[in-house]
Design a protein around this motif. Structure first.
Motif, PDB file in Angstrom:
ATOM      1  N   THR A   1       0.606   1.286  11.402  1.00  0.00           N
ATOM      2  CA  THR A   1       1.145   2.569  10.939  1.00  0.00           C
ATOM      3  C   THR A   1       2.605   2.491  10.515  1.00  0.00           C
ATOM      4  O   THR A   1       3.099   3.406   9.857  1.00  0.00           O
ATOM      5  CB  THR A   1       1.000   3.630  12.049  1.00  0.00           C
ATOM      6  N   LEU A   2       3.313   1.428  10.903  1.00  0.00           N
ATOM      7  CA  LEU A   2       4.712   1.279  10.509  1.00  0.00           C
ATOM      8  C   LEU A   2       4.858   0.624   9.136  1.00  0.00           C
ATOM      9  O   LEU A   2       5.948   0.602   8.572  1.00  0.00           O
ATOM     10  CB  LEU A   2       5.464   0.448  11.549  1.00  0.00           C
ATOM     11  N   TYR A   3       3.773   0.107   8.610  1.00  0.00           N
ATOM     12  CA  TYR A   3       3.806  -0.634   7.352  1.00  0.00           C
ATOM     13  C   TYR A   3       3.656   0.336   6.180  1.00  0.00           C
ATOM     14  O   TYR A   3       2.704   1.098   6.087  1.00  0.00           O
ATOM     15  CB  TYR A   3       2.664  -1.653   7.338  1.00  0.00           C
ATOM     16  N   ILE A   4       4.633   0.309   5.251  1.00  0.00           N
ATOM     17  CA  ILE A   4       4.627   1.211   4.107  1.00  0.00           C
ATOM     18  C   ILE A   4       4.016   0.487   2.912  1.00  0.00           C
ATOM     19  O   ILE A   4       4.638  -0.398   2.315  1.00  0.00           O
ATOM     20  CB  ILE A   4       6.056   1.695   3.774  1.00  0.00           C
ATOM     21  N   GLN A   5       2.804   0.845   2.567  1.00  0.00           N
ATOM     22  CA  GLN A   5       2.080   0.153   1.515  1.00  0.00           C
ATOM     23  C   GLN A   5       2.777   0.250   0.162  1.00  0.00           C
ATOM     24  O   GLN A   5       2.821  -0.725  -0.597  1.00  0.00           O
ATOM     25  CB  GLN A   5       0.659   0.728   1.408  1.00  0.00           C
ATOM     26  N   SER A   6       3.324   1.407  -0.161  1.00  0.00           N
ATOM     27  CA  SER A   6       3.957   1.577  -1.472  1.00  0.00           C
ATOM     28  C   SER A   6       5.200   0.698  -1.602  1.00  0.00           C
ATOM     29  O   SER A   6       5.466   0.139  -2.676  1.00  0.00           O
ATOM     30  CB  SER A   6       4.319   3.050  -1.698  1.00  0.00           C
ATOM     31  N   LEU A   7       5.961   0.584  -0.511  1.00  0.00           N
ATOM     32  CA  LEU A   7       7.126  -0.298  -0.536  1.00  0.00           C
ATOM     33  C   LEU A   7       6.699  -1.746  -0.714  1.00  0.00           C
ATOM     34  O   LEU A   7       7.298  -2.504  -1.484  1.00  0.00           O
ATOM     35  CB  LEU A   7       7.932  -0.134   0.755  1.00  0.00           C
ATOM     36  N   ALA A   8       5.635  -2.129  -0.019  1.00  0.00           N
ATOM     37  CA  ALA A   8       5.122  -3.492  -0.143  1.00  0.00           C
ATOM     38  C   ALA A   8       4.673  -3.779  -1.569  1.00  0.00           C
ATOM     39  O   ALA A   8       4.897  -4.883  -2.094  1.00  0.00           O
ATOM     40  CB  ALA A   8       3.963  -3.707   0.828  1.00  0.00           C
ATOM     41  N   LYS A   9       4.070  -2.805  -2.232  1.00  0.00           N
ATOM     42  CA  LYS A   9       3.634  -3.006  -3.617  1.00  0.00           C
ATOM     43  C   LYS A   9       4.828  -3.211  -4.538  1.00  0.00           C
ATOM     44  O   LYS A   9       4.795  -4.038  -5.453  1.00  0.00           O
ATOM     45  CB  LYS A   9       2.809  -1.808  -4.084  1.00  0.00           C
ATOM     46  N   GLY A  10       5.887  -2.453  -4.298  1.00  0.00           N
ATOM     47  CA  GLY A  10       7.088  -2.621  -5.113  1.00  0.00           C
ATOM     48  C   GLY A  10       7.701  -3.998  -4.942  1.00  0.00           C
ATOM     49  O   GLY A  10       8.112  -4.639  -5.926  1.00  0.00           O
ATOM     50  N   MET A  11       7.746  -4.472  -3.699  1.00  0.00           N
ATOM     51  CA  MET A  11       8.271  -5.809  -3.454  1.00  0.00           C
ATOM     52  C   MET A  11       7.376  -6.873  -4.069  1.00  0.00           C
ATOM     53  O   MET A  11       7.849  -7.901  -4.554  1.00  0.00           O
ATOM     54  CB  MET A  11       8.417  -6.044  -1.951  1.00  0.00           C
ATOM     55  N   ARG A  12       6.078  -6.611  -4.070  1.00  0.00           N
ATOM     56  CA  ARG A  12       5.137  -7.562  -4.655  1.00  0.00           C
ATOM     57  C   ARG A  12       5.394  -7.725  -6.145  1.00  0.00           C
ATOM     58  O   ARG A  12       5.258  -8.816  -6.705  1.00  0.00           O
ATOM     59  CB  ARG A  12       3.701  -7.084  -4.406  1.00  0.00           C
ATOM     60  N   VAL A  13       5.768  -6.631  -6.806  1.00  0.00           N
ATOM     61  CA  VAL A  13       6.088  -6.716  -8.236  1.00  0.00           C
ATOM     62  C   VAL A  13       7.268  -7.660  -8.454  1.00  0.00           C
ATOM     63  O   VAL A  13       7.250  -8.509  -9.353  1.00  0.00           O
ATOM     64  CB  VAL A  13       6.397  -5.319  -8.806  1.00  0.00           C
ATOM     65  N   LEU A  14       8.304  -7.525  -7.646  1.00  0.00           N
ATOM     66  CA  LEU A  14       9.457  -8.418  -7.783  1.00  0.00           C
ATOM     67  C   LEU A  14       9.074  -9.862  -7.479  1.00  0.00           C
ATOM     68  O   LEU A  14       9.502 -10.788  -8.170  1.00  0.00           O
ATOM     69  CB  LEU A  14      10.580  -7.964  -6.849  1.00  0.00           C
ATOM     70  N   GLU A  15       8.258 -10.051  -6.464  1.00  0.00           N
ATOM     71  CA  GLU A  15       7.905 -11.401  -6.034  1.00  0.00           C
ATOM     72  C   GLU A  15       7.006 -12.119  -7.033  1.00  0.00           C
ATOM     73  O   GLU A  15       6.981 -13.348  -7.070  1.00  0.00           O
ATOM     74  CB  GLU A  15       7.222 -11.342  -4.666  1.00  0.00           C
ATOM     75  N   CYS A  16       6.284 -11.376  -7.856  1.00  0.00           N
ATOM     76  CA  CYS A  16       5.385 -12.054  -8.793  1.00  0.00           C
ATOM     77  C   CYS A  16       6.147 -12.844  -9.843  1.00  0.00           C
ATOM     78  O   CYS A  16       5.594 -13.754 -10.472  1.00  0.00           O
ATOM     79  CB  CYS A  16       4.419 -11.065  -9.443  1.00  0.00           C
TER      80      CYS A  16
END
Length: 260
Positions: free
Chosen positions: A9-24
């Motif tokens: 519940t502490l994990y923010i999926q939308s934030l993770a998706k944004g970081m994934r865009v940078l990491e790609c």
């Protein structure tokens, strides 16, 4: 790329998706289209568009030449600056790295230990190095580098075994050592010598000599590496010439409080 389970519940999926865009962009340094981002980040095109728009608005992405595709934004460099100035080890190591490079005439680097990888944080190159091999932020497998094995030589045997077991990195050259038993032997040799040696494992024609930096509790946190060319040195000559200098540098930096 790993993600936390959705039940966290502490994990923010939308934030993770944004970081994934940078990491790609790590594996795709050229301009990426929305379709590219959607494919590489495993999201639909609408989500990719929203993520890209937001990151452009914040400065972490920019439009490519003539507005074609997206590239990483200059604002990422600000966060790199923030990190580099926040780590006391890097401030203390910088003048030492400069002195060792001047004295040796070879490329000298400090890399930070990050579990399965080491990441270069300070690099002083010579004129003969190629551009990408001298940039900070480059990650290499701990088990495949002199710096990583120098660090591992200060870890308990079970920790060494754990790193080897979890590592899945692709060898960088045909000379990269991949056999677990041989890696353990090289780590043990590094522990006995005070430095680790790798020949043509990261780049063909290159020798790497590394020694670990320890924190005030004796835990390895980084390594200093001196790299030279096999066109100028034999492996034995390189180790004999530079190992005392290298060990002296890491000892001068090790054991200080507040390094990590």
């Amino acid at each position: 790329m790993t993600t936390a389970p959705r039940t966290d519940t502490l994990y923010i999926q939308s934030l993770a998706k944004g970081m994934r865009v940078l990491e790609c962009f790590a594996d795709h340094p050229s301009p990426l289209s929305l379709n590219d981002i959607a494919t590489f980040c495993d999201m639909d095109r609408s989500a990719a568009q929203r993520m890209a728009y937001t990151l452009v608005s914040l400065g972490y992405l920019e439009r490519g030449v003539n507005g074609r595709g997206f590239v990483l934004g200059k604002k990422i460099l600000e966060r790199t600056f923030d990190y580099l100035r926040s780590v006391p080890l890097l401030e203390r190591a910088t003048p030492l790295i400069v002195d060792v490079q001047k004295e040796s005439g070879e490329r000298v680097e400090l890399s930070l230990f990050d579990d399965l990888t080491i990441i270069f944080a300070l690099r002083r190159q010579t004129k003969r190095q190629t551009y990408t091999t001298t940039l900070i932020g480059r990650r290499l497998a701990t088990i495949h580098t002199a710096s990583g094995r120098a660090v591992m030589s200060h870890l308990p045997a079970e920790a060494v075994d754990d790193i080897i077991a979890r590592s899945t990195a692709t060898p960088l050259t045909s000379r990269t050592v991949t056999d677990p038993a041989r890696i353990r032997e090289l780590v043990a040799q590094a522990g006995a010598d005070g430095y680790a040696l790798a020949s043509e494992e990261s780049m063909l024609g290159e020798i790497n000599l590394a020694s670990a930096v320890l924190d005030h509790e004796g835990q390895p946190i980084a390594a200093i590496d001196i790299s030279g060319s096999l066109a100028d040195w034999t492996v034995e000559e390189f180790a004999k010439r530079f190992s005392p200098m290298l060990i002296g540098a890491t000892r001068a930096l090790s054991g200080k409080p507040g390094l990590s």
